[in-house]
Design a protein around this motif. Sequence first.
Motif, short mmCIF file in Angstrom:
data_model
loop_
_atom_site.label_atom_id
_atom_site.label_comp_id
_atom_site.label_asym_id
_atom_site.label_seq_id
_atom_site.Cartn_x
_atom_site.Cartn_y
_atom_site.Cartn_z
N ARG A 74 0.83 -1.20 0.00
CA ARG A 74 0.00 0.00 0.00
C ARG A 74 0.87 1.26 0.00
O ARG A 74 0.63 2.19 -0.77
CB ARG A 74 -0.92 -0.03 1.23
CG ARG A 74 -1.93 1.08 1.29
CD ARG A 74 -3.09 0.71 2.21
NE ARG A 74 -2.66 0.16 3.48
CZ ARG A 74 -2.90 -1.09 3.88
NH1 ARG A 74 -3.54 -1.94 3.11
NH2 ARG A 74 -2.49 -1.51 5.06
N ALA B 126 2.85 1.41 -3.48
CA ALA B 126 1.94 1.69 -4.60
C ALA B 126 1.36 3.09 -4.49
O ALA B 126 1.18 3.77 -5.51
CB ALA B 126 0.83 0.65 -4.64
N ASP B 127 1.09 3.53 -3.28
CA ASP B 127 0.54 4.87 -3.10
C ASP B 127 1.56 5.92 -3.53
O ASP B 127 1.20 6.94 -4.14
CB ASP B 127 0.14 5.08 -1.65
CG ASP B 127 -0.63 6.38 -1.44
OD1 ASP B 127 -1.71 6.51 -2.03
OD2 ASP B 127 -0.13 7.26 -0.72
N LEU C 111 1.59 5.96 -7.37
CA LEU C 111 0.38 6.59 -7.88
C LEU C 111 0.42 8.10 -7.69
O LEU C 111 0.01 8.87 -8.57
CB LEU C 111 -0.85 6.00 -7.19
CG LEU C 111 -2.21 6.57 -7.58
CD1 LEU C 111 -2.48 6.38 -9.07
CD2 LEU C 111 -3.32 5.92 -6.75
N GLU D 135 -4.96 -5.30 -2.32
CA GLU D 135 -4.39 -3.95 -2.45
C GLU D 135 -4.04 -3.65 -3.90
O GLU D 135 -4.24 -2.53 -4.38
CB GLU D 135 -3.14 -3.82 -1.57
CG GLU D 135 -3.39 -3.93 -0.09
CD GLU D 135 -4.27 -2.80 0.42
OE1 GLU D 135 -4.21 -1.69 -0.13
OE2 GLU D 135 -5.03 -3.03 1.38
N TYR E 267 -5.32 -0.34 -6.42
CA TYR E 267 -4.48 0.61 -7.17
C TYR E 267 -4.66 0.48 -8.68
O TYR E 267 -4.54 1.47 -9.39
CB TYR E 267 -3.02 0.46 -6.74
CG TYR E 267 -2.81 1.10 -5.39
CD1 TYR E 267 -2.61 2.47 -5.27
CD2 TYR E 267 -2.90 0.34 -4.22
CE1 TYR E 267 -2.48 3.07 -4.04
CE2 TYR E 267 -2.77 0.93 -2.97
CZ TYR E 267 -2.55 2.30 -2.89
OH TYR E 267 -2.43 2.90 -1.66
N TYR F 5 -5.58 3.70 -11.12
CA TYR F 5 -4.94 4.07 -12.39
C TYR F 5 -5.97 4.14 -13.52
O TYR F 5 -5.92 5.03 -14.37
CB TYR F 5 -3.84 3.07 -12.75
CG TYR F 5 -2.54 3.32 -12.03
CD1 TYR F 5 -1.72 4.39 -12.38
CD2 TYR F 5 -2.13 2.49 -10.98
CE1 TYR F 5 -0.53 4.62 -11.72
CE2 TYR F 5 -0.94 2.72 -10.31
CZ TYR F 5 -0.14 3.79 -10.68
OH TYR F 5 1.04 4.03 -10.02
#
Length: 218
Positions: free
Chosen positions: A75, A78-79, A82, A133, A137, A141
């Motif tokens: 998380r 990936a956050d 992003l 998770e 994401y 996207y």
Amino acid sequence: MEGPTAAMAYRQTERTRRHAQEKQVAFLEAAHDLVAHVGFAGAKVSAIARACGSSTGSLYSYFGSRDELLAEVFRRAADHELTVVRAAVAGAPDDPSARLGALVDTFTQRALRSRRMAWSLLFEPVSPAVEGERLVYRRAYVALGEDVIRDGIEENLFARQNVRVASSAVIGAISEALVGRLAPEVEPHDVLDMKDEQLVAEIRDFCFRALGSTRTMK
């Protein structure tokens, strides 16, 4: 005595809380480093605890399970990715083509710069907790792409089409085009005989053509 005693107890509680937070962050950072080098499969509890100079039992004082810890690692990583892609899209010229180019280029360039982590985030087989998770994401996207494609359609830059399907297909195409290049068991240039810069340009141009545009961002 009641006042000083209460203040001392408060300070001790604060120190304990701060120590716990620092320890939790240390476990997360150690797990992140392992995932970046050996993937989620290699991020064993024993290796994470050893990297922190702690016992395995100590780790479980902060995380209910290995899956819970690795889901949080996913998380956070990936956050961050992003956030960077969103910032690139927001910072591009106010033109759907420029924004699409920023999305594709930023996503692909960052993946190619951190191949092992990108592989772990995008493709590595993971537990259901981590896969959950990943799906969150992926949807984020797709939603980002939807906004860009919708604006492009309204300005007659892209062909009229179902925005959600088109964005899902574009995000999927970007990932699929990278899979061979990111795979840890092969040399980066064994799959496609081209430099990273050319691969980024090819993926970008494909996305524009797929959306019905002849305009590309060089």
